[in-house]
Write an enzyme that holds these catalytic residues in place. Structure first.
Site, PDB file in Angstrom:
ATOM      1  N   LYS A 149      -1.649 -24.692   3.386  1.00 38.28           N
ATOM      2  CA  LYS A 149      -0.711 -23.581   3.175  1.00 38.28           C
ATOM      3  C   LYS A 149       0.705 -24.078   3.363  1.00 38.28           C
ATOM      4  O   LYS A 149       1.021 -24.656   4.408  1.00 38.28           O
ATOM      5  CB  LYS A 149      -0.983 -22.457   4.176  1.00 38.28           C
ATOM      6  CG  LYS A 149      -0.090 -21.249   3.927  1.00 38.28           C
ATOM      7  CD  LYS A 149       0.316 -20.495   5.190  1.00 38.28           C
ATOM      8  CE  LYS A 149       1.234 -21.295   6.080  1.00 38.28           C
ATOM      9  NZ  LYS A 149       1.849 -20.510   7.148  1.00 38.28           N
ATOM     10  N   ARG A 201      -3.556 -22.287  -0.339  1.00 35.49           N
ATOM     11  CA  ARG A 201      -2.862 -21.013  -0.150  1.00 35.49           C
ATOM     12  C   ARG A 201      -1.407 -21.139  -0.609  1.00 35.49           C
ATOM     13  O   ARG A 201      -0.940 -22.228  -0.934  1.00 35.49           O
ATOM     14  CB  ARG A 201      -2.977 -20.595   1.311  1.00 35.49           C
ATOM     15  CG  ARG A 201      -4.431 -20.217   1.689  1.00 35.49           C
ATOM     16  CD  ARG A 201      -4.563 -19.968   3.172  1.00 35.49           C
ATOM     17  NE  ARG A 201      -3.550 -19.030   3.634  1.00 35.49           N
ATOM     18  CZ  ARG A 201      -3.119 -18.957   4.887  1.00 35.49           C
ATOM     19  NH1 ARG A 201      -3.612 -19.764   5.815  1.00 35.49           N
ATOM     20  NH2 ARG A 201      -2.195 -18.080   5.214  1.00 35.49           N
ATOM     21  N   GLY A 215      -1.942  11.017 -11.570  1.00 35.25           N
ATOM     22  CA  GLY A 215      -3.268  11.627 -11.421  1.00 35.25           C
ATOM     23  C   GLY A 215      -3.830  11.353 -10.026  1.00 35.25           C
ATOM     24  O   GLY A 215      -3.375  10.455  -9.324  1.00 35.25           O
ATOM     25  N   ASP A 232      -3.443   3.838 -16.317  1.00 34.39           N
ATOM     26  CA  ASP A 232      -4.838   3.446 -16.078  1.00 34.39           C
ATOM     27  C   ASP A 232      -5.447   2.771 -17.308  1.00 34.39           C
ATOM     28  O   ASP A 232      -6.647   2.787 -17.508  1.00 34.39           O
ATOM     29  CB  ASP A 232      -5.681   4.653 -15.635  1.00 34.39           C
ATOM     30  CG  ASP A 232      -5.896   5.684 -16.741  1.00 34.39           C
ATOM     31  OD1 ASP A 232      -5.260   5.565 -17.814  1.00 34.39           O
ATOM     32  OD2 ASP A 232      -6.703   6.607 -16.526  1.00 34.39           O
ATOM     33  N   SER A 248      -7.666 -41.178  17.041  1.00 38.44           N
ATOM     34  CA  SER A 248      -8.567 -40.042  16.863  1.00 38.44           C
ATOM     35  C   SER A 248      -8.600 -39.183  18.113  1.00 38.44           C
ATOM     36  O   SER A 248      -8.594 -39.691  19.228  1.00 38.44           O
ATOM     37  CB  SER A 248      -9.985 -40.539  16.596  1.00 38.44           C
ATOM     38  OG  SER A 248      -9.984 -41.300  15.434  1.00 38.44           O
ATOM     39  N   GLY A 290     -10.786  11.614 -25.499  1.00 38.19           N
ATOM     40  CA  GLY A 290     -10.367  12.649 -26.436  1.00 38.19           C
ATOM     41  C   GLY A 290     -10.634  12.167 -27.863  1.00 38.19           C
ATOM     42  O   GLY A 290     -10.505  10.988 -28.165  1.00 38.19           O
ATOM     43  N   ARG A 298     -11.998   9.904  -9.212  1.00 36.21           N
ATOM     44  CA  ARG A 298     -13.239   9.251  -9.630  1.00 36.21           C
ATOM     45  C   ARG A 298     -13.336   7.809  -9.124  1.00 36.21           C
ATOM     46  O   ARG A 298     -14.397   7.204  -9.170  1.00 36.21           O
ATOM     47  CB  ARG A 298     -13.356   9.294 -11.169  1.00 36.21           C
ATOM     48  CG  ARG A 298     -13.682  10.679 -11.706  1.00 36.21           C
ATOM     49  CD  ARG A 298     -13.525  10.771 -13.217  1.00 36.21           C
ATOM     50  NE  ARG A 298     -12.135  10.921 -13.632  1.00 36.21           N
ATOM     51  CZ  ARG A 298     -11.719  10.990 -14.897  1.00 36.21           C
ATOM     52  NH1 ARG A 298     -12.605  10.920 -15.885  1.00 36.21           N
ATOM     53  NH2 ARG A 298     -10.436  11.124 -15.189  1.00 36.21           N
TER      54      ARG A 298
HETATM   55  C1  UD1 Z   1      -6.808  10.991 -21.134  1.00 39.33           C
HETATM   56  C2  UD1 Z   1      -6.595  11.787 -22.426  1.00 39.33           C
HETATM   57  C3  UD1 Z   1      -7.722  11.468 -23.397  1.00 39.33           C
HETATM   58  C4  UD1 Z   1      -7.775   9.984 -23.659  1.00 39.33           C
HETATM   59  C5  UD1 Z   1      -7.883   9.170 -22.356  1.00 39.33           C
HETATM   60  C6  UD1 Z   1      -7.668   7.718 -22.649  1.00 39.33           C
HETATM   61  C7  UD1 Z   1      -5.423  13.850 -21.871  1.00 39.33           C
HETATM   62  C8  UD1 Z   1      -5.542  15.323 -21.680  1.00 39.33           C
HETATM   63  N1  UD1 Z   1      -6.556  13.181 -22.136  1.00 39.33           N
HETATM   64  O1  UD1 Z   1      -7.993  11.468 -20.502  1.00 39.33           O
HETATM   65  O2  UD1 Z   1      -7.506  12.155 -24.625  1.00 39.33           O
HETATM   66  O3  UD1 Z   1      -8.874   9.678 -24.511  1.00 39.33           O
HETATM   67  O4  UD1 Z   1      -6.869   9.598 -21.430  1.00 39.33           O
HETATM   68  O5  UD1 Z   1      -7.877   6.928 -21.516  1.00 39.33           O
HETATM   69  O6  UD1 Z   1      -4.336  13.328 -21.807  1.00 39.33           O
HETATM   70  N2  UD1 Z   1      -1.850  11.755 -14.940  1.00 39.33           N
HETATM   71  C9  UD1 Z   1      -0.664  12.230 -14.435  1.00 39.33           C
HETATM   72  N3  UD1 Z   1      -0.567  13.544 -14.090  1.00 39.33           N
HETATM   73  C10 UD1 Z   1      -1.589  14.420 -14.229  1.00 39.33           C
HETATM   74  C11 UD1 Z   1      -2.813  13.930 -14.761  1.00 39.33           C
HETATM   75  C12 UD1 Z   1      -2.906  12.601 -15.110  1.00 39.33           C
HETATM   76  O7  UD1 Z   1       0.302  11.464 -14.294  1.00 39.33           O
HETATM   77  O8  UD1 Z   1      -1.403  15.585 -13.903  1.00 39.33           O
HETATM   78  C13 UD1 Z   1      -1.966  10.328 -15.294  1.00 39.33           C
HETATM   79  C14 UD1 Z   1      -3.080   9.610 -14.572  1.00 39.33           C
HETATM   80  O9  UD1 Z   1      -2.586   8.985 -13.390  1.00 39.33           O
HETATM   81  C15 UD1 Z   1      -3.552   8.581 -15.585  1.00 39.33           C
HETATM   82  C16 UD1 Z   1      -3.214   9.231 -16.935  1.00 39.33           C
HETATM   83  O10 UD1 Z   1      -2.280  10.245 -16.660  1.00 39.33           O
HETATM   84  O11 UD1 Z   1      -2.828   7.369 -15.467  1.00 39.33           O
HETATM   85  C17 UD1 Z   1      -4.434   9.804 -17.639  1.00 39.33           C
HETATM   86  O12 UD1 Z   1      -5.029  10.800 -16.843  1.00 39.33           O
HETATM   87  P1  UD1 Z   1      -6.612  10.933 -16.724  1.00 39.33           P
HETATM   88  O13 UD1 Z   1      -6.905  12.081 -15.848  1.00 39.33           O
HETATM   89  O14 UD1 Z   1      -7.206   9.640 -16.370  1.00 39.33           O
HETATM   90  O15 UD1 Z   1      -6.978  11.333 -18.232  1.00 39.33           O
HETATM   91  P2  UD1 Z   1      -8.365  11.111 -18.971  1.00 39.33           P
HETATM   92  O16 UD1 Z   1      -9.332  12.139 -18.506  1.00 39.33           O
HETATM   93  O17 UD1 Z   1      -8.784   9.710 -18.869  1.00 39.33           O
HETATM   94 CA    CA Z   2      -7.997   7.998 -17.731  1.00 39.88          CA
END
Ligand code: UD1
Ligand code: CA
Length: 447
Positions: free
Chosen positions: A334, A316, A12, A106, A406, A141, A16
Site C-alpha cells: 500500500k 492497494r 425513487g 438506475d 533475519s 413501459g 426493491r
Molecule cells: C420506469 C418507466 C418505464 C420504463 C423503465 C425503464 C415511468 C412511469 N416508468 O419504470 O416506462 O420502462 O423506467 O427502466 O417512468 N424516480 C424519482 N422520483 C420518483 C420516482 C422515481 O426520481 O418519484 C427515479 C428513480 O430513482 C429511478 C427512476 O426515476 O432512478 C425510475 O423510477 P422507477 O421507479 O425505477 O421506474 P420503473 O418502474 O423502473
Molecule cells: Ca427502474
C-alpha cells in the site's frame, strides 16, 4: 448543436433493492450508478446537469453536490413519480431554452453512443423517446407506435393483455426542449395503477397537442434498468462481459476471462497477462508484458512492464510496482513505490514508503507504519537486503546495499552497506534434548 442540459432522476425509494444503501449509489464496475448516469450526460455535452434526489436519502444529494457543485441538486419531497420528479428540476433550469435530456440514474449501462440516435430523432420531432426491443419486456413501459410515430407509453401495470404483447419498451430516456418538457409534465395526472405522476404520460399529452413524437432505439444491453439486486448483478455481468471482450480484442492475454473482474477504469495494456480469478478494483493500470498471477486483488495501483504480481497478492492504493519487480504470494503493498527488479516474494506487508531498485525483501518482512495515530514512511535503498521476518519500525531508512539480519526489529536508520542486527545471542545447551526426552519417558513408564 443546440444547447443541452440533463435531468437525472434519482429520487425513487429503491425499495426493491432491500438495501440500506440508496439504489443509485450501488456500483456497477466499481462506479456508482449515479456517477455513470452523470458520465453519460457529460459525454453528451450537457452543460448543465440537475440530479433529482429524494429527501429520504441525503447521501444521494451529497454525492451529486460533491461531484457537480451546490446548484446541481433538486429535491423531490415526497417522491410521487417520475413525472413529478422532472417538475422538481424546473427551477434549476429556469431560463434554459435548449434541449433537456431526461435519464434515470438506475440505467447504469447507458453511454453516449447509445443516446446519440435520440438526439438525431429529436432534431426532426418535438419530443423523442429512447426505446429498445426487449427479449423479455416484463415490467417495462410499452411503446405504442404508429410507424415511426410514438402515440403513447403504457406502463406494464396499466397495460391491456394486447399491449403487454408489445416488445418495444421505454428505456426512460427522452429529449425535448426545456420549456415544452416542463409545460407537459405540469399537465401529468396520477390516475393510474400506481397513483403516481408518470413522466411517460408526456408522450400522449404531446400527441394531444398535435406535436410530433418519435422513438429512437438503443441496444437492450445499454438500457437495462436496475430495480433489484438480481438486476444489479445482471447489469454487472453485461458490463464485465464487455470489458473482458474489449481487453482480449486489445491484446491482453487472459486464459480464463470469465473469472476476471474489471472496474470501469481498468487499464490493461496489450501484451499484459492476467491469470484466472483476478479482481481489479478502481484505478488500476497494468503495462505490457506484466503478469498478474492467479487470485490477486488490485486497486488504485500501477504495474510496470515485466513485473510479476501474485499469485495471491494484494496491491492497494498507491502501490507502484516498477519494471521487472516481483510481488509474490500473500504480500500486501500500500502506498509504496517498488523499484525496478526489486523482489518481495513471500508473506509481507509493505505500507507507506519506498523500496529501491533490485532490493530484496525477505519472507515475513513488515513495514510497521502505524503508531495508532499517524502513518510513517519506511525507505529501503537500492540493492538492500532485508532479512526474513525483519520488522522495520517507521519512520526508518535502510541505506543502499545494507543488510538487516533475519528477525531483527529495526527502529533506527541503517547506513549504506552496513549490516544491522537486532537479536539476542544464541544459547546452546549440549545434550539437553536427549536428557529431556529421557526424563519424559521415565515419568510415563507404567508403575
Ligand atoms: C420506469 C418507466 C418505464 C420504463 C423503465 C425503464 C415511468 C412511469 N416508468 O419504470 O416506462 O420502462 O423506467 O427502466 O417512468 N424516480 C424519482 N422520483 C420518483 C420516482 C422515481 O426520481 O418519484 C427515479 C428513480 O430513482 C429511478 C427512476 O426515476 O432512478 C425510475 O423510477 P422507477 O421507479 O425505477 O421506474 P420503473 O418502474 O423502473
Ligand atoms: Ca427502474
Amino acid at each position: 448543436m443546440a444547447e443541452r442540459a440533463a435531468v437525472i432522476l434519482a429520487a425513487g425509494q429503491g425499495t426493491r433493492m432491500r438495501s440500506p444503501l440508496p439504489k443509485v449509489l450501488h456500483p456497477v464496475g466499481g462506479r456508482a450508478m449515479l456517477d455513470r448516469a452523470i458520465d453519460a450526460a457529460q459525454a453528451l455535452g450537457c452543460e448543465k446537469i440537475v440530479v433529482v434526489a429524494g429527501a429520504h436519502s441525503p447521501e444521494v444529494a451529497a454525492h451529486a453536490r460533491a461531484r457537480l457543485g451546490p446548484d446541481s441538486v433538486a429535491i423531490q419531497d415526497p417522491p410521487l413519480g417520475t413525472g413529478h420528479a422532472v417538475r422538481a428540476a424546473e427551477g434549476a433550469l429556469s431560463g434554459f431554452t435548449g434541449d433537456v435530456l431526461v435519464s434515470y440514474a438506475d440505467t447504469p449501462l447507458l453511454d453516449a453512443a447509445a443516446v446519440a440516435p435520440l438526439f438525431e430523432a429529436r432534431a426532426e420531432a418535438h419530443l423523442a423517446v429512447l426505446g429498445f426491443v426487449a427479449a423479455d419486456p416484463g415490467p417495462y413501459g410499452r411503446l405504442v407506435l404508429e410507424g415511426e410515430r410514438l402515440l403513447r407509453i403504457v406502463e406494464a401495470k396499466d397495460a391491456s393483455a394486447a399491449e403487454l404483447q408489445i416488445a418495444h419498451c421505454n428505456s426512460g430516456v427522452l429529449a425535448a426542449p426545456g420549456p415544452l418538457l416542463f409545460e407537459l409534465v405540469a399537465e401529468v395526472r396520477n390516475e393510474n395503477a400506481k397513483g403516481e405522476y408518470y413522466l411517460t404520460d408526456v408522450v400522449s399529452l404531446a400527441n394531444g397537442r398535435g406535436l410530433r413524437v418519435v422513438a429512437a432505439f438503443a441496444p437492450e444491453a445499454r438500457v437495462l434498468g436496475v430495480n433489484s439486486q438480481a438486476e444489479l448483478a445482471a447489469a454487472e455481468a453485461v458490463f464485465q462481459q464487455s470489458q473482458r471482450r474489449a481487453a482480449l480484442d486489445r491484446g491482453v492475454c487472459m486464459p480464463a476471462p470469465e473469472t476476471v473482474m474489471f472496474s470501469w477504469d481498468t487499464e490493461l495494456q496489450p501484451g499484459a497477462t492476467v491469470e484466472p480469478n483476478v479482481v481489479f478494483g478502481p484505478g488500476v493500470r497494468v503495462e505490457t508484458s506484466a503478469r498478474i498471477r492467479a487470485f490477486s486483488h488490485l486497486e488504485g495501483c500501477h504495474v510496470a512492464p515485466g513485473a510479476i504480481v501474485g499469485p495471491y497478492a494484494r496491491l492497494r492504493p498507491g502501490a507502484d510496482i516498477g519494471p521487472d519487480a516481483h510481488i509474490g504470494n500473500f504480500v500486501e503493498v500500500k502506498n509504496v513505490a517498488v523499484g525496478a527488479g526489486a523482489k518481495a516474494n513471500h508473506l509481507s506487508y509493505l505500507g507507506d514508503g519506498s523500496v529501491g531498485a533490485r532490493a530484496n525483501i525477505g519472507a515475513g518482512v513488515i513495514f510497521c507504519n502505524y503508531d495508532g495515530f499517524d502513518k510513517h514512511r519506511t525507505e529501503v535503498g537500492d540493492d538492500a537486503f532485508i532479512g526474513s521476518n525483519t520488522a522495520l519500525v517507521a519512520p526508518v531508512k535502510v541505506g543502499a546495499g545494507a543488510y538487516t539480519g533475519s528477525g531483527s526489529v529495526i527502529a533506527r536508520n541503517v547506513a549504506p552497506d552496513a549490516l544491522a542486527l537486532e537479536r539476542s545471542a544464541q544459547v546452546e545447551k549440549p545434550g539437553w534434548a536427549a536428557r529431556f526426552r529421557a526424563m519424559k519417558a521415565k515419568l510415563r513408564r507404567p508403575v
